[in-house]
Design an enzyme around this catalytic site. Structure first.
Site, mmCIF file in Angstrom:
data_model
loop_
_atom_site.group_PDB
_atom_site.id
_atom_site.type_symbol
_atom_site.label_atom_id
_atom_site.label_comp_id
_atom_site.label_asym_id
_atom_site.label_seq_id
_atom_site.Cartn_x
_atom_site.Cartn_y
_atom_site.Cartn_z
ATOM 1 C CG ASP A 144 -16.529 10.513 -16.607
ATOM 2 O OD1 ASP A 144 -16.901 9.537 -17.196
ATOM 3 O OD2 ASP A 144 -15.558 10.221 -15.489
ATOM 4 C CG ASN A 151 -19.397 5.690 -3.262
ATOM 5 O OD1 ASN A 151 -20.267 5.417 -2.425
ATOM 6 N ND2 ASN A 151 -18.257 4.878 -3.517
ATOM 7 N N GLY A 152 -21.191 7.653 -6.636
ATOM 8 C CA GLY A 152 -21.899 8.951 -7.659
ATOM 9 C C GLY A 152 -22.961 8.225 -8.493
ATOM 10 C CG ASP A 210 -21.757 0.815 1.993
ATOM 11 O OD1 ASP A 210 -22.531 0.367 1.453
ATOM 12 O OD2 ASP A 210 -20.648 0.882 1.698
ATOM 13 N NE ARG A 218 -21.495 -2.670 0.340
ATOM 14 C CZ ARG A 218 -20.313 -2.777 -0.261
ATOM 15 N NH1 ARG A 218 -19.780 -4.013 -0.642
ATOM 16 N NH2 ARG A 218 -19.651 -1.699 -0.294
HETATM 17 P P1 ADP Z 1 -17.730 4.073 -6.954
HETATM 18 O O1 ADP Z 1 -18.756 5.253 -7.525
HETATM 19 O O2 ADP Z 1 -17.139 4.936 -5.958
HETATM 20 O O3 ADP Z 1 -17.073 3.345 -8.058
HETATM 21 P P2 ADP Z 1 -19.161 1.699 -6.667
HETATM 22 O O4 ADP Z 1 -19.611 1.788 -8.025
HETATM 23 O O5 ADP Z 1 -18.267 0.615 -5.992
HETATM 24 O O6 ADP Z 1 -18.745 3.115 -6.155
HETATM 25 O O7 ADP Z 1 -20.653 1.782 -5.689
HETATM 26 C C1 ADP Z 1 -20.616 1.889 -4.342
HETATM 27 C C2 ADP Z 1 -21.930 1.667 -3.941
HETATM 28 O O8 ADP Z 1 -22.475 0.342 -4.297
HETATM 29 C C3 ADP Z 1 -22.193 1.607 -2.294
HETATM 30 O O9 ADP Z 1 -23.254 2.492 -1.871
HETATM 31 C C4 ADP Z 1 -22.289 0.112 -1.930
HETATM 32 O O10 ADP Z 1 -22.969 -0.065 -0.673
HETATM 33 C C5 ADP Z 1 -23.186 -0.458 -3.111
HETATM 34 N N1 ADP Z 1 -22.844 -1.654 -3.136
HETATM 35 C C6 ADP Z 1 -21.973 -2.642 -3.543
HETATM 36 N N2 ADP Z 1 -22.314 -3.869 -3.498
HETATM 37 C C7 ADP Z 1 -23.753 -3.978 -3.164
HETATM 38 C C8 ADP Z 1 -24.543 -4.997 -2.646
HETATM 39 N N3 ADP Z 1 -24.265 -6.343 -2.889
HETATM 40 N N4 ADP Z 1 -25.751 -4.370 -2.231
HETATM 41 C C9 ADP Z 1 -26.054 -3.151 -2.245
HETATM 42 N N5 ADP Z 1 -25.131 -2.271 -2.271
HETATM 43 C C10 ADP Z 1 -24.259 -2.761 -2.801
#
Ligand code: ADP
Length: 372
Positions: free
Chosen positions: A141, A202-203, A273, A275
């Site tokens: 990364d 998340n990150g 989260d 959402r």
């Molecule tokens: P990671 O970094 O673990 O791969 P993701 O890229 O899946 O994580 O991102 C997770 C984040 O994306 C969470 O905060 C989740 O709430 C947010 N998220 C996913 N779908 C939506 C949406 N429709 N509206 C707002 N936030 C969203």
């Protein structure tokens, strides 16, 4: 029977995987993962299978993944296992085949990423045991950032610390490479543009990409710096850490606050989260969203400064791709910047495909290794 390349992405409590044909099509044959490794592990597979499973640790989770992959491939051979490795230090700036010497060199980098690197390396060793005949390949990364100028690689510390490896490495590089690959395939003029890639999941990070090359990043020595994240604090005055140490907090307690109890979760006191927070009317949820948005705007502006301007912002990651209202608030905050069409940079939204990117890079390593 299908011969395949298996891509593994081991996080602190999860393993994601994708199996691709060894050559030809770049569509995944099977993908999925195990989340919440430990007491309540959950398996989910692209076939639709979802189940609670016994996976107390990463090797047992990988064994479950290997079973599903073997079943799906009907005896097909795994040619190579390709690993997402968070940190390649100053040493590894391209994908590499993992031999014993490389693994030992990576073990030596664990102090640079003690929370992340051990999982990746454990994944490599478990995969070596499961697939003794397969090539093991690492994609880093940090690699995308290795061409950035010294100016954006260094802190204003005594030079000896830079030499020791205390640098602004930058992360989410595989995501950036995936986004640039997509833009190039669309004919977007990446090589003449100044782009900020906002990976918001998340990150979270923003990467400045100047004329196709990683130029500067919001993430620095660790994955803590820069933006507000799900549970990580983002940029922080180092004086706070000194204060806590003087108050008697241990390094482990401080690590726990900074990595696991801060960010959206810490500010809202409700959830990590996005959402949950955008759906909530609680003022603390709204404050968390406000500080999140503001930090993205601030960081994009700082990075625009490093490039002498900004042509485009690309949003990706779970929040970047899906949370339209968050994107609109960030875009409004950037509206004062001059852009190609007057007000603000061009705004793009693209899916990041990290596993796909790892597979393509691994295929390139294997074809280089097998010679012309
Ligand atoms: P990671 O970094 O673990 O791969 P993701 O890229 O899946 O994580 O991102 C997770 C984040 O994306 C969470 O905060 C989740 O709430 C947010 N998220 C996913 N779908 C939506 C949406 N429709 N509206 C707002 N936030 C969203």
């Amino acid at each position: 029977m299908t011969d395949a390349i298996l891509v593994l992405n081991a996080g602190s409590s999860s393993i994601k995987f994708a199996a691709f044909p060894a050559e030809g099509s770049d569509e995944a044959l099977l993908s999925g993962g195990v989340e919440r490794i430990g007491a309540q592990a959950q398996l989910s597979i692209s076939t639709g299978e979802r189940a609670g499973v016994a996976a107390p640790d990463h090797p047992s989770a990988l064994t479950l993944v290997a079973d599903r992959v073997a079943e799906h491939l009907h005896g097909g051979h795994i040619h190579a296992v390709c690993h997402r490795i968070v940190h390649g230090g100053a040493q590894f700036s391209t994908p590499i085949p993992l031999d014993d010497a490389a693994l030992t060199a990576l073990d030596d980098l664990i102090p640079l990423a003690p929370l992340h690197l051990p999982h990746g390396l454990q994944g490599v060793r478990a995969a070596q045991a499961l697939y003794p005949d397969a090539a093991q390949i690492a994609c880093f990364d940090t690699a995308f950032h290795s061409a950035k100028p010294w100016l954006h690689d260094s802190f204003a510390l005594p030079q000896s610390y830079y030499d020791e490896g205390i640098r602004r490495y930058g992360f989410h590089g595989l995501s950036c490479e995936s986004i640039l690959r997509t833009l190039r395939a669309e004919g977007y003029p990446v090589d003449t543009r100044r782009i900020a890639i906002a990976h918001l999941g998340n990150g979270c990070s923003v990467t400045a990409v100047k004329h196709g090359v990683g130029h500067a990043s919001s993430m620095g020595f660790s994955t803590l710096d820069g933006l507000v994240m799900g549970t990580r604090c983002g940029y922080l005055d180092p004086g706070v850490i000194l204060y806590w140490l003087n108050q008697g907090k241990t390094a482990a307690e401080i690590e726990d606050i900074l990595y696991h109890r801060s960010g959206l979760l810490g500010v809202s006191g409700l959830s990590n989260d996005m959402r949950d927070l955008t759906a909530s009317t609680d003022p603390s949820a709204q404050r968390a969203v406000e500080v999140f948005v503001s930090r993205v705007v601030e960081e994009v502006c700082r990075l625009a400064g490093t490039m002498g301007g900004l042509d485009a912002v690309v949003f990706c990651g779970g929040i970047g791709e899906n949370a339209r209202d968050i994107r609109e608030r960030i875009t409004a905050g950037l509206g004062f910047l001059p852009g190609p069409s007057g007000a603000g940079p061009e705004i793009l939204v693209r899916e990041t495909r990290e596993e796909h990117e790892i597979m393509l890079e691994a295929r390139a390593v294997m074809s280089a290794a097998s010679g012309p």
